[in-house]
Design a protein around this motif. Structure first.
Motif, mmCIF file in Angstrom:
data_model
loop_
_atom_site.group_PDB
_atom_site.id
_atom_site.type_symbol
_atom_site.label_atom_id
_atom_site.label_comp_id
_atom_site.label_asym_id
_atom_site.label_seq_id
_atom_site.Cartn_x
_atom_site.Cartn_y
_atom_site.Cartn_z
ATOM 1 N N LEU A 7 0.831 -1.212 0.000
ATOM 2 C CA LEU A 7 0.000 0.000 0.000
ATOM 3 C C LEU A 7 0.863 1.258 0.000
ATOM 4 C CD1 LEU A 7 -2.734 -0.959 2.640
ATOM 5 C CD2 LEU A 7 -2.931 -1.020 0.158
ATOM 6 N N THR A 8 0.361 2.298 -0.622
ATOM 7 C CA THR A 8 1.030 3.599 -0.573
ATOM 8 C C THR A 8 0.780 4.218 0.791
ATOM 9 O OG1 THR A 8 -0.900 4.831 -1.333
ATOM 10 C CG2 THR A 8 0.589 3.972 -3.055
ATOM 11 N N ASP A 9 1.517 5.274 1.086
ATOM 12 C CA ASP A 9 1.314 5.979 2.346
ATOM 13 C C ASP A 9 -0.127 6.488 2.472
ATOM 14 O OD1 ASP A 9 3.915 5.504 3.028
ATOM 15 O OD2 ASP A 9 4.561 7.595 2.945
ATOM 16 N N ALA A 10 -0.649 7.020 1.390
ATOM 17 C CA ALA A 10 -2.015 7.552 1.419
ATOM 18 C C ALA A 10 -3.021 6.428 1.701
ATOM 19 C CB ALA A 10 -2.347 8.244 0.098
ATOM 20 N N GLU A 11 -2.794 5.267 1.105
ATOM 21 C CA GLU A 11 -3.691 4.138 1.352
ATOM 22 C C GLU A 11 -3.570 3.658 2.804
ATOM 23 O OE1 GLU A 11 -3.835 2.174 -3.127
ATOM 24 O OE2 GLU A 11 -2.106 1.754 -1.836
ATOM 25 N N LEU A 12 -2.345 3.643 3.329
ATOM 26 C CA LEU A 12 -2.157 3.257 4.732
ATOM 27 C C LEU A 12 -2.893 4.234 5.652
ATOM 28 C CD1 LEU A 12 1.610 2.228 4.887
ATOM 29 C CD2 LEU A 12 -0.362 0.748 5.292
ATOM 30 N N ALA A 13 -2.743 5.514 5.378
ATOM 31 C CA ALA A 13 -3.429 6.525 6.193
ATOM 32 C C ALA A 13 -4.938 6.323 6.117
ATOM 33 C CB ALA A 13 -3.040 7.929 5.734
ATOM 34 N N GLY A 14 -5.426 5.926 4.957
ATOM 35 C CA GLY A 14 -6.853 5.663 4.798
ATOM 36 C C GLY A 14 -7.340 4.466 5.587
ATOM 37 N N GLN A 15 -6.427 3.563 5.929
ATOM 38 C CA GLN A 15 -6.790 2.380 6.716
ATOM 39 C C GLN A 15 -6.901 2.691 8.210
ATOM 40 O OE1 GLN A 15 -7.592 -0.714 5.485
ATOM 41 N NE2 GLN A 15 -7.501 0.362 3.536
ATOM 42 N N LEU A 16 -6.272 3.758 8.664
ATOM 43 C CA LEU A 16 -6.230 4.063 10.099
ATOM 44 C C LEU A 16 -7.606 4.203 10.751
ATOM 45 C CD1 LEU A 16 -3.147 6.444 10.219
ATOM 46 C CD2 LEU A 16 -3.275 4.041 10.892
ATOM 47 N N HIS A 18 -10.162 2.682 10.278
ATOM 48 C CA HIS A 18 -10.805 1.373 10.366
ATOM 49 C C HIS A 18 -10.121 0.476 11.397
ATOM 50 C CE1 HIS A 18 -12.958 2.676 6.849
ATOM 51 N NE2 HIS A 18 -11.824 2.865 6.207
ATOM 52 N N ALA A 19 -9.326 1.093 12.285
ATOM 53 C CA ALA A 19 -8.617 0.373 13.356
ATOM 54 C C ALA A 19 -7.738 -0.740 12.805
ATOM 55 C CB ALA A 19 -9.609 -0.167 14.390
ATOM 56 N N ASP A 20 -7.082 -0.453 11.698
ATOM 57 C CA ASP A 20 -6.217 -1.437 11.055
ATOM 58 C C ASP A 20 -4.832 -1.403 11.705
ATOM 59 O OD1 ASP A 20 -4.632 -2.971 9.381
ATOM 60 O OD2 ASP A 20 -5.721 -2.363 7.578
ATOM 61 N N LYS A 21 -4.606 -2.334 12.628
ATOM 62 C CA LYS A 21 -3.325 -2.387 13.343
ATOM 63 C C LYS A 21 -2.178 -2.772 12.415
ATOM 64 C CE LYS A 21 -5.315 -3.149 17.887
ATOM 65 N NZ LYS A 21 -6.171 -2.047 17.692
ATOM 66 N N ALA A 22 -2.467 -3.515 11.359
ATOM 67 C CA ALA A 22 -1.432 -3.881 10.390
ATOM 68 C C ALA A 22 -0.933 -2.625 9.672
ATOM 69 C CB ALA A 22 -1.967 -4.900 9.383
ATOM 70 N N THR A 52 10.150 9.766 22.408
ATOM 71 C CA THR A 52 9.319 10.669 21.613
ATOM 72 C C THR A 52 8.663 9.927 20.460
ATOM 73 O OG1 THR A 52 10.699 12.560 22.189
ATOM 74 C CG2 THR A 52 9.345 12.771 20.210
ATOM 75 N N VAL A 53 9.458 9.159 19.720
ATOM 76 C CA VAL A 53 8.923 8.420 18.579
ATOM 77 C C VAL A 53 7.937 7.355 19.058
ATOM 78 C CG1 VAL A 53 9.524 6.884 16.656
ATOM 79 C CG2 VAL A 53 10.884 8.935 17.085
ATOM 80 N N SER A 54 8.245 6.703 20.159
ATOM 81 C CA SER A 54 7.311 5.707 20.721
ATOM 82 C C SER A 54 5.985 6.361 21.082
ATOM 83 C CB SER A 54 7.916 5.050 21.956
ATOM 84 O OG SER A 54 9.021 4.267 21.609
ATOM 85 N N ASP A 55 6.049 7.544 21.674
ATOM 86 C CA ASP A 55 4.829 8.265 22.040
ATOM 87 C C ASP A 55 4.007 8.632 20.805
ATOM 88 O OD1 ASP A 55 5.498 8.107 24.704
ATOM 89 O OD2 ASP A 55 6.201 10.194 24.851
ATOM 90 N N VAL A 56 4.686 9.038 19.735
ATOM 91 C CA VAL A 56 3.984 9.400 18.496
ATOM 92 C C VAL A 56 3.244 8.187 17.942
ATOM 93 C CG1 VAL A 56 4.326 10.044 16.072
ATOM 94 C CG2 VAL A 56 5.416 11.372 17.880
ATOM 95 N N PHE A 57 3.920 7.021 17.929
ATOM 96 C CA PHE A 57 3.262 5.820 17.411
ATOM 97 C C PHE A 57 2.183 5.306 18.357
ATOM 98 C CE2 PHE A 57 6.881 5.665 14.488
ATOM 99 C CZ PHE A 57 6.184 5.457 13.301
ATOM 100 N N ALA A 58 2.388 5.444 19.656
ATOM 101 C CA ALA A 58 1.350 5.052 20.619
ATOM 102 C C ALA A 58 0.112 5.919 20.416
ATOM 103 C CB ALA A 58 1.879 5.187 22.041
ATOM 104 N N ASN A 59 0.319 7.208 20.205
ATOM 105 C CA ASN A 59 -0.783 8.124 19.941
ATOM 106 C C ASN A 59 -1.490 7.755 18.638
ATOM 107 O OD1 ASN A 59 -2.393 10.453 20.466
ATOM 108 N ND2 ASN A 59 -1.217 11.544 18.930
ATOM 109 N N LEU A 60 -0.708 7.394 17.629
ATOM 110 C CA LEU A 60 -1.275 6.991 16.341
ATOM 111 C C LEU A 60 -2.159 5.763 16.526
ATOM 112 C CD1 LEU A 60 -1.133 7.619 13.256
ATOM 113 C CD2 LEU A 60 0.690 5.938 13.138
ATOM 114 N N LEU A 61 -1.680 4.807 17.295
ATOM 115 C CA LEU A 61 -2.429 3.578 17.536
ATOM 116 C C LEU A 61 -3.670 3.839 18.384
ATOM 117 C CD1 LEU A 61 -2.423 0.540 17.050
ATOM 118 C CD2 LEU A 61 -1.065 0.283 19.126
#
Length: 185
Positions: A7-16, A18-22, A52-61
């Motif tokens: 998937l492209t970045d835009a497609e990945l962002a579109g999956q977020l 939908h609670a897509d953990k993958a 900092t990076v862990s916090d960003v990804f935790a927030n994303l999740l």
């Protein structure tokens, strides 16, 4: 290669939403190292950068279903790291240390990536804003900014008064300012 990896970045962002953990995992794989390097350069501390990076990804999740990414995924992630760093400095009252480190960071010329991302985003936002102008406003704006005509020349070409040209240009610039304020500040 799995489906998510292709998937492209835009497609990945579109999956977020939908609670897509993958999708989050793939974003992590793609951006972890570059975001760590970015945070390290600003913070000068490996452990703080990793946190900092862990916090960003935790927030994303955690917030992926509510996220509205209006920019590129890459720009969103870099801005998230930057905002997280700024919040750390605000909390720790080390604003001067940050200013000094940023000066050093930029004086070494390592800011090119950040500037290119911001430049691309600014260009994209300007183009979209101009494209959304009413036809006459767009014509006047293009004659002013692309053809470099004076307001008097624009009035002659478009067969409107100079006052109308002034009004249209002022409105166009006001619209652009409001559209660009969020990315610049």
């Amino acid at each position: 290669m799995g489906v998510v990896e292709s998937l492209t970045d835009a497609e990945l962002a579109g999956q977020l939403p939908h609670a897509d953990k993958a999708a989050v995992k793939e974003i992590y794989i793609r951006y972890k190292e570059s975001l760590l390097n970015y945070a390290r350069k600003m913070l000068g501390d490996d452990d703080l950068a990793a946190d900092t990076v862990s916090d960003v990804f935790a927030n994303l999740l955690t917030n992926q279903q509510q996220l509205k990414i209006n920019t590129s995924l890459e720009s969103y992630l870099y801005r998230s790291v930057k905002n997280s760093v700024l919040n750390q400095f605000d909390k720790e009252q080390h604003r001067q240390r940050y200013v000094n480190s940023i000066k050093e960071f930029y004086s070494r010329g390592t800011h090119a990536t950040d500037e290119l991302i911001i430049e691309r985003e600014l260009k994209h936002r300007i183009e979209n804003a101009v494209a959304a102008f009413p036809p006459k406003m767009r014509e006047i704006f293009d004659l002013s900014r692309k053809e470099h005509l004076s307001r008097k020349e624009i009035a002659q070409v478009t067969r409107v008064t100079e006052g109308t040209v002034n009004t249209q240009l002022n409105r166009a610039l006001k619209i652009l300012r409001s559209k660009l304020t969020s990315i610049l500040f």
